[in-house]
Motif scaffolding. Structure first.
Motif, PDB file in Angstrom:
ATOM      1  N   GLN A  43       0.865  -1.173   0.000  1.00  0.00           N
ATOM      2  CA  GLN A  43       0.000   0.000   0.000  1.00  0.00           C
ATOM      3  C   GLN A  43       0.902   1.223   0.000  1.00  0.00           C
ATOM      4  O   GLN A  43       1.902   1.267   0.729  1.00  0.00           O
ATOM      5  CB  GLN A  43      -0.878  -0.011   1.248  1.00  0.00           C
ATOM      6  CG  GLN A  43      -1.735   1.208   1.409  1.00  0.00           C
ATOM      7  CD  GLN A  43      -2.528   1.152   2.709  1.00  0.00           C
ATOM      8  OE1 GLN A  43      -2.581   0.128   3.381  1.00  0.00           O
ATOM      9  NE2 GLN A  43      -3.147   2.261   3.053  1.00  0.00           N
ATOM     10  N   GLY A  44       0.587   2.204  -0.800  1.00  0.00           N
ATOM     11  CA  GLY A  44       1.419   3.399  -0.873  1.00  0.00           C
ATOM     12  C   GLY A  44       2.678   3.136  -1.683  1.00  0.00           C
ATOM     13  O   GLY A  44       2.731   2.238  -2.521  1.00  0.00           O
ATOM     14  N   GLU A  45       3.713   3.916  -1.402  1.00  0.00           N
ATOM     15  CA  GLU A  45       4.954   3.799  -2.160  1.00  0.00           C
ATOM     16  C   GLU A  45       5.875   2.777  -1.516  1.00  0.00           C
ATOM     17  O   GLU A  45       6.336   2.947  -0.387  1.00  0.00           O
ATOM     18  CB  GLU A  45       5.644   5.157  -2.246  1.00  0.00           C
ATOM     19  CG  GLU A  45       6.757   5.190  -3.254  1.00  0.00           C
ATOM     20  CD  GLU A  45       7.302   6.587  -3.468  1.00  0.00           C
ATOM     21  OE1 GLU A  45       8.484   6.686  -3.827  1.00  0.00           O
ATOM     22  OE2 GLU A  45       6.565   7.561  -3.265  1.00  0.00           O
ATOM     23  N   VAL A  46       6.146   1.691  -2.254  1.00  0.00           N
ATOM     24  CA  VAL A  46       7.011   0.611  -1.786  1.00  0.00           C
ATOM     25  C   VAL A  46       8.099   0.394  -2.843  1.00  0.00           C
ATOM     26  O   VAL A  46       7.801   0.272  -4.027  1.00  0.00           O
ATOM     27  CB  VAL A  46       6.211  -0.702  -1.569  1.00  0.00           C
ATOM     28  CG1 VAL A  46       7.128  -1.819  -1.095  1.00  0.00           C
ATOM     29  CG2 VAL A  46       5.072  -0.490  -0.583  1.00  0.00           C
ATOM     30  N   SER A  47       9.348   0.346  -2.401  1.00  0.00           N
ATOM     31  CA  SER A  47      10.479   0.141  -3.308  1.00  0.00           C
ATOM     32  C   SER A  47      11.138  -1.201  -3.006  1.00  0.00           C
ATOM     33  O   SER A  47      11.090  -1.694  -1.876  1.00  0.00           O
ATOM     34  CB  SER A  47      11.505   1.257  -3.156  1.00  0.00           C
ATOM     35  OG  SER A  47      10.931   2.495  -3.462  1.00  0.00           O
TER      36      SER A  47
END
Length: 130
Positions: A43-47
């Motif tokens: 969920q959201g920004e994951v790298s």
């Protein structure tokens, strides 16, 4: 000897040395471990960090996770990695390194942030530390 037999023998003698050289130049690859993780939720920004050549890149759902991989979440991001029946969940602004993930052990290091670990089954030989 008959003419077709001589042609086959000549063909074999010409091709055999090249085939032998080709088989020597193919590198022997190590067997991958039979146990890997999987990015099961994000969920959201994951790298995701896989290797030095590619560096950090945007993670995708169901990415395979193995040794020397890392996950990073930005503000408001969350991620979950499933390894068998176990789940490792990281909250926002977290970095989780998978130092070793193979058939025998899972060794993960939380650089920063919050980690929630759920172990559904204990195989007797498993060990968990904080």
């Amino acid at each position: 000897m008959t003419k077709p037999l001589l042609q086959r023998l000549r063909h074999f003698l010409c091709v055999a040395p090249f085939a032998a050289l080709l088989s020597l130049s193919v590198p022997a690859f190590a067997e991958p471990p039979s146990r890997v993780g999987r990015l099961s939720f994000m969920q959201g920004e994951v790298s995701f960090f896989m290797d030095r050549d590619e560096g950090w890149r945007r993670a995708e759902l169901n990415f395979p996770v193995s040794s020397e991989n890392s996950l990073s979440t930005e503000n408001g991001g969350r991620a979950e990695v499933r390894i068998g029946a176990s789940a490792l969940r990281i909250d926002d602004r977290s970095i989780l390194d998978f130092v070793r993930l193979d058939d025998n052990e899972t060794l993960a290091f939380l650089q920063r942030g919050t980690l929630n670990l759920r172990i559904r089954t204990d195989d007797g030989g498993d060990r968990s530390e904080r």
